[in-house]
Design a protein around this motif. Structure first.
Motif, mmCIF file in Angstrom:
data_model
loop_
_atom_site.group_PDB
_atom_site.id
_atom_site.type_symbol
_atom_site.label_atom_id
_atom_site.label_comp_id
_atom_site.label_asym_id
_atom_site.label_seq_id
_atom_site.Cartn_x
_atom_site.Cartn_y
_atom_site.Cartn_z
ATOM 1 N N LEU A 86 14.954 2.679 25.203
ATOM 2 C CA LEU A 86 13.949 1.657 24.928
ATOM 3 C C LEU A 86 12.725 2.061 25.723
ATOM 4 O O LEU A 86 12.812 2.248 26.932
ATOM 5 C CB LEU A 86 14.418 0.271 25.360
ATOM 6 N N GLU A 87 11.593 2.193 25.049
ATOM 7 C CA GLU A 87 10.406 2.744 25.688
ATOM 8 C C GLU A 87 9.180 1.865 25.476
ATOM 9 O O GLU A 87 8.916 1.420 24.358
ATOM 10 C CB GLU A 87 10.072 4.125 25.111
ATOM 11 N N ILE A 88 8.457 1.658 26.551
ATOM 12 C CA ILE A 88 7.117 1.100 26.469
ATOM 13 C C ILE A 88 6.178 2.284 26.690
ATOM 14 O O ILE A 88 6.288 2.994 27.686
ATOM 15 C CB ILE A 88 6.858 0.037 27.545
ATOM 16 N N LYS A 89 5.302 2.489 25.733
ATOM 17 C CA LYS A 89 4.349 3.594 25.823
ATOM 18 C C LYS A 89 2.956 2.979 25.890
ATOM 19 O O LYS A 89 2.561 2.222 25.010
ATOM 20 C CB LYS A 89 4.486 4.493 24.597
ATOM 21 N N LYS A 90 2.241 3.307 26.954
ATOM 22 C CA LYS A 90 0.889 2.796 27.146
ATOM 23 C C LYS A 90 -0.057 3.977 27.241
ATOM 24 O O LYS A 90 0.289 5.006 27.806
ATOM 25 C CB LYS A 90 0.800 1.974 28.437
ATOM 26 N N LYS A 91 -1.241 3.788 26.699
ATOM 27 C CA LYS A 91 -2.234 4.849 26.768
ATOM 28 C C LYS A 91 -3.537 4.245 27.259
ATOM 29 O O LYS A 91 -4.022 3.261 26.708
ATOM 30 C CB LYS A 91 -2.433 5.494 25.402
ATOM 31 N N TYR A 92 -4.056 4.833 28.313
ATOM 32 C CA TYR A 92 -5.352 4.425 28.833
ATOM 33 C C TYR A 92 -6.240 5.658 28.840
ATOM 34 O O TYR A 92 -5.910 6.665 29.474
ATOM 35 C CB TYR A 92 -5.237 3.833 30.232
ATOM 36 N N ASP A 93 -7.352 5.574 28.111
ATOM 37 C CA ASP A 93 -8.197 6.736 27.845
ATOM 38 C C ASP A 93 -7.313 7.824 27.244
ATOM 39 O O ASP A 93 -6.680 7.601 26.238
ATOM 40 C CB ASP A 93 -8.948 7.187 29.091
ATOM 41 N N ARG A 94 -7.188 8.965 27.873
ATOM 42 C CA ARG A 94 -6.333 10.016 27.317
ATOM 43 C C ARG A 94 -5.005 10.134 28.038
ATOM 44 O O ARG A 94 -4.199 10.999 27.705
ATOM 45 C CB ARG A 94 -7.063 11.361 27.373
ATOM 46 N N THR A 95 -4.758 9.297 29.035
ATOM 47 C CA THR A 95 -3.525 9.410 29.806
ATOM 48 C C THR A 95 -2.461 8.492 29.226
ATOM 49 O O THR A 95 -2.689 7.308 29.027
ATOM 50 C CB THR A 95 -3.762 9.061 31.283
ATOM 51 N N VAL A 96 -1.283 9.069 28.975
ATOM 52 C CA VAL A 96 -0.159 8.330 28.418
ATOM 53 C C VAL A 96 0.829 8.024 29.545
ATOM 54 O O VAL A 96 1.174 8.902 30.337
ATOM 55 C CB VAL A 96 0.555 9.146 27.320
ATOM 56 N N PHE A 97 1.274 6.786 29.581
ATOM 57 C CA PHE A 97 2.286 6.344 30.538
ATOM 58 C C PHE A 97 3.467 5.837 29.726
ATOM 59 O O PHE A 97 3.304 4.970 28.870
ATOM 60 C CB PHE A 97 1.753 5.215 31.424
ATOM 61 N N LYS A 98 4.618 6.399 29.970
ATOM 62 C CA LYS A 98 5.809 5.992 29.227
ATOM 63 C C LYS A 98 6.872 5.597 30.233
ATOM 64 O O LYS A 98 7.143 6.318 31.182
ATOM 65 C CB LYS A 98 6.288 7.136 28.332
ATOM 66 N N ARG A 99 7.480 4.425 29.994
ATOM 67 C CA ARG A 99 8.555 3.940 30.857
ATOM 68 C C ARG A 99 9.718 3.592 29.945
ATOM 69 O O ARG A 99 9.533 2.948 28.916
ATOM 70 C CB ARG A 99 8.075 2.747 31.660
ATOM 71 N N ARG A 100 10.910 4.059 30.311
ATOM 72 C CA ARG A 100 12.045 3.827 29.427
ATOM 73 C C ARG A 100 13.331 3.605 30.184
ATOM 74 O O ARG A 100 13.470 4.019 31.337
ATOM 75 C CB ARG A 100 12.194 4.981 28.454
ATOM 76 N N ILE A 101 14.252 2.972 29.488
ATOM 77 C CA ILE A 101 15.610 2.810 29.998
ATOM 78 C C ILE A 101 16.565 3.368 28.949
ATOM 79 O O ILE A 101 16.247 3.387 27.758
ATOM 80 C CB ILE A 101 15.968 1.330 30.300
ATOM 81 N N SER A 102 17.716 3.839 29.399
ATOM 82 C CA SER A 102 18.732 4.331 28.471
ATOM 83 C C SER A 102 19.846 3.304 28.359
ATOM 84 O O SER A 102 20.258 2.700 29.357
ATOM 85 C CB SER A 102 19.275 5.685 28.928
ATOM 86 N N LEU A 103 20.289 3.103 27.141
ATOM 87 C CA LEU A 103 21.383 2.178 26.826
ATOM 88 C C LEU A 103 22.175 2.784 25.678
ATOM 89 O O LEU A 103 21.683 3.659 24.970
ATOM 90 C CB LEU A 103 20.827 0.821 26.364
ATOM 91 N N SER A 104 23.379 2.260 25.460
ATOM 92 C CA SER A 104 24.074 2.631 24.227
ATOM 93 C C SER A 104 23.358 1.913 23.082
ATOM 94 O O SER A 104 22.666 0.905 23.297
ATOM 95 C CB SER A 104 25.541 2.210 24.278
ATOM 96 N N LEU A 105 23.517 2.419 21.873
ATOM 97 C CA LEU A 105 22.893 1.767 20.724
ATOM 98 C C LEU A 105 23.375 0.320 20.619
ATOM 99 O O LEU A 105 22.583 -0.584 20.341
ATOM 100 C CB LEU A 105 23.188 2.539 19.438
ATOM 101 N N ASN A 106 24.671 0.095 20.871
ATOM 102 C CA ASN A 106 25.210 -1.280 20.839
ATOM 103 C C ASN A 106 24.494 -2.181 21.835
ATOM 104 O O ASN A 106 24.113 -3.308 21.510
ATOM 105 C CB ASN A 106 26.713 -1.293 21.138
ATOM 106 N N GLU A 107 24.331 -1.696 23.082
ATOM 107 C CA GLU A 107 23.652 -2.495 24.106
ATOM 108 C C GLU A 107 22.203 -2.785 23.713
ATOM 109 O O GLU A 107 21.712 -3.903 23.893
ATOM 110 C CB GLU A 107 23.648 -1.770 25.455
ATOM 111 N N ALA A 108 21.520 -1.770 23.185
ATOM 112 C CA ALA A 108 20.122 -1.937 22.789
ATOM 113 C C ALA A 108 19.993 -2.967 21.667
ATOM 114 O O ALA A 108 19.121 -3.838 21.706
ATOM 115 C CB ALA A 108 19.525 -0.598 22.356
ATOM 116 N N GLU A 109 20.890 -2.883 20.674
ATOM 117 C CA GLU A 109 20.846 -3.855 19.575
ATOM 118 C C GLU A 109 21.192 -5.254 20.050
ATOM 119 O O GLU A 109 20.568 -6.231 19.622
ATOM 120 C CB GLU A 109 21.759 -3.414 18.441
#
Length: 142
Positions: A86-109
């Protein structure tokens, strides 16, 4: 830049449109300096989430200095127990910031569709919680 678990990323994005001929020439030049990582051999699957009225993508199309997206990503076509991000991707000007967590597909759903929180807690999960409360995102496109 990134954390040791590859859950936080910061990078400058520069994208170029290349003809097939120019791509092949470029690839030949850089190939000796590249190696395929564990994700390079898979199809990358993304499900993007947005508001009911597609506010996130509408904002992104306007090319503002700040924009954000939320997605579920897998490397390869996932099964129920496959690890996804699961990822939040943010972009400010040309810089990309991505923060994510890993889960099983079942947990994510369970989390995204049934509001069942994952057992593991983290700062990034709390950021995702805030994003969900703010935008109430739903599956929109694959």
């Amino acid at each position: 830049m990134g954390d040791k678990n590859n859950n936080v990323f910061e990078r400058i994005e520069k994208k170029y449109l290349l003809s097939e001929e120019k791509f092949n020439l470029l690839f030949q030049k850089i190939e000796p300096y590249m190696s395929i990582d564990k994700f390079g051999l898979h199809t990358i699957c993304n499900i993007y989430y947005d508001t009911e009225t597609f506010d996130l993508i509408r904002n992104s199309i306007e090319k503002p200095s700040y924009k954000e997206k939320f997605r579920l990503r897998s490397y390869g076509v996932p099964g129920e127990d496959s690890m996804v991000f699961l990822e939040i991707k943010k972009k400010y000007d040309r810089t990309v910031f991505k923060r994510r967590i890993s889960l099983s597909l079942n947990e994510a759903e369970d989390y995204l569709e049934r509001n069942i929180k994952p057992k593991k807690d983290s700062q990034i999960l709390r950021e995702i919680d805030y994003f969900i409360k703010l935008y109430n995102p739903r599956k929109k496109y694959l």
